[in-house]
Design an enzyme around this catalytic site. Structure first.
Site, PDB file in Angstrom:
ATOM      1  N   ASN A 207       0.848  -1.201   0.000  1.00 29.05           N
ATOM      2  CA  ASN A 207       0.000   0.000   0.000  1.00 29.05           C
ATOM      3  C   ASN A 207       0.880   1.247   0.000  1.00 29.05           C
ATOM      4  OD1 ASN A 207      -2.758   1.141   0.405  1.00 29.05           O
ATOM      5  ND2 ASN A 207      -1.933   1.857   2.348  1.00 29.05           N
ATOM      6  N   ASP A 274      -9.607  10.281   0.559  1.00 25.64           N
ATOM      7  CA  ASP A 274     -10.198  11.535   1.020  1.00 25.64           C
ATOM      8  C   ASP A 274      -9.728  12.626   0.065  1.00 25.64           C
ATOM      9  OD1 ASP A 274      -7.550  12.230   1.956  1.00 25.64           O
ATOM     10  OD2 ASP A 274      -8.015  11.424   3.928  1.00 25.64           O
TER      11      ASP A 274
END
Length: 477
Positions: A207, A274
């Site tokens: 990630n 986000d």
């Protein structure tokens, strides 16, 4: 495997959200939030075969409004901090499972997946590890033991793990972390092998951030995962964080980047979405944010191996962004009063457009409609000029109901790209073009028309292409 409660129970749960929100209004002194329309995010995501998740702040699970939103709107949860090394193993060999166990129990009670975050990371290490002096062999044992112990603890309870997190510098080189400095790149493969041995069924991810589009950093990541697969290292997927900025989101570039990793035979996922803005927020910024959320969702939904989207936090009240980016915030789908923002609607719309409204067979007012009627709108899609490498198109949509804001979609032939457009805000993800109203033409009366046009490159559009309005396919007209 995911198991979902019957939709009747979900309707009761969503009613509980409304009740909790009203109670919160009295506690915090704000107006009770308006509630998002049925169906929930998790229901429309399920209809596409993807998950929709959120990072969970362990300290907020006792907040009724917060926990109700998490349980009813999401079918996957990620521990924001409770599963990181400093929280789990604050002293060497002494483990604190309280926060991780709470999240797993919450997920099991609400039929949710768990995305484990994160096993090996250069940040948020406990002091004994960060400041300790170890031989190379001892450090390798420490890493392997930690991964083995944590993954074994949650065997069959955590479906995906971020095994290694943020291993790269911006130039595509491996980060000079404690692990890399002593062990070299082998610590990455060792961590994946330990995780696979501890839980053969969990999907194992690497990630990182700023890897959403093709750039030096994502190129370095691409080379690494390609080589890991070639070496037989058990890596299943790549997570792309997507901490983005309003007005700086390129959905087509995100889709293309997801696809190139997927073409390696890997699962891909949006793991920490986000989209922040310069404060204060206003309606214009919120609408642009919604378009940006939609662009990211469309990018994932256009890639068959993109398994889902996790937003990094529920509400602006609880977001990490203001503490890290001075003067920026409002990055989440719910506002500080737990009211759904346009970004929430944009996420729902993306899933609905990709998979349809699942409806509820127990609800006569919303039985579902996999083949929506086309009588409420009609659309004329006309190619007014064409040449070998492009075309000019005009679109006129007649709507049967009054609109205050609109969104149209259609597909272009393979290889044909949107060049520019007028009388709307345009974006393209894969073959799908999305057009939203401009500031001056969002209000349309019942029986009124919407008109916009655009130019293509790479080839011509096709006369009579079907157009949808608000997720409903329009009749030809």
């Amino acid at each position: 495997m995911r198991q979902h409660r019957v939709r009747t129970v979900r309707r009761l749960a969503r009613a509980a959200v409304a009740a909790s929100a009203a109670a919160a209004a009295l506690t915090f002194g704000f107006s009770a939030p308006s509630q998002a329309a049925d169906p929930s995010l998790r229901e429309v995501a399920e209809s596409t075969g993807r998950f929709i998740g959120t990072a969970v702040n362990d300290g907020l699970l006792s907040n009724g409004t917060y926990s109700d939103i998490v349980s009813t709107e999401f079918d996957s949860v990620t521990a924001e901090n409770a599963m990181k090394w400093e929280a789990v193993e604050p002293q060497r060999g002494q483990f604190n499972w309280a926060g991780g166990d709470r999240l797993v129990q919450f997920a099991q009670a609400n039929d949710q997946l768990v995305y484990g975050h994160t096993l090996v990371w250069h940040s948020q290490m406990p002091g004994w590890l960060q400041n300790g002096s170890f031989s190379n062999s001892e450090l390798r044992t420490i890493v392997t033991d930690h991964v083995t112990t944590q993954v074994s603890r949650y065997k069959d309870k955590v479906q995906r793990w971020d095994v290694v997190n943020e291993a790269f510098n911006e130039d595509g080189s491996l980060r000079q972390s404690k692990f890399y400095q002593q062990l070299g790149a082998s610590y990455i493969a060792d961590s994946f092998r330990a995780a696979r041995a501890a839980d053969p069924d969990a999907k194992l991810f690497i990630n990182d951030y700023n890897t959403e589009t093709a750039n030096a950093k994502s190129d370095g990541l691409y080379r690494l995962v390609r080589d890991l697969k070639a070496q037989g290292v058990p890596i299943d997927g790549v997570g792309f964080q997507n901490h983005l900025i309003v007005g700086q989101v390129n959905g087509q570039a995100i889709r293309q980047n997801l696809q190139r990793f997927a073409d390696l035979g890997l699962e891909v996922a949006v793991t920490e979405l986000d989209i922040r803005m310069r404060m204060p927020s206003d309606s214009s910024k919120l609408q642009q944010q919604a378009r940006d959320y939609r662009a990211v969702a469309d990018a994932c939904l256009a890639v068959s191996r993109c398994s889902g989207i996790t937003v990094w936090g529920v509400s602006d009240r609880d977001s990490w962004v203001p503490d890290v980016f001075d003067g920026e915030g409002a990055a989440c789908p719910w506002d500080e009063n737990y009211r759904p923002k346009p970004a929430y609607d944009a996420l729902r719309d993306a899933f609905v457009a990709a998979g349809g409204d699942p409806g509820d067979p127990d609800d006569p007012d919303n039985p579902g409609d996999p083949d929506p009627p086309t009588g409420d709108c009609s659309a004329a899609f006309t190619v007014s000029n064409r040449w070998d490498t492009g075309s000019v198109v005009s679109v006129t949509i007649r709507t049967g109901q009054a609109l205050n804001g609109w969104r149209a979609q259609f597909d272009l032939p393979a290889g044909v790209n949107l060049a520019n457009g007028w009388n709307g805000a345009f974006s393209q993800s894969g073959r799908t073009v999305t057009v939203s109203n401009a500031a001056y033409n969002g209000t349309v009366s019942a029986g009124g028309t919407i008109s916009f046009g655009f130019q293509t490159s790479g080839g011509a559009a096709q006369d009579g292409t079907r157009v949808s309005l608000g997720g409903q396919e329009c009749a030809a007209g």
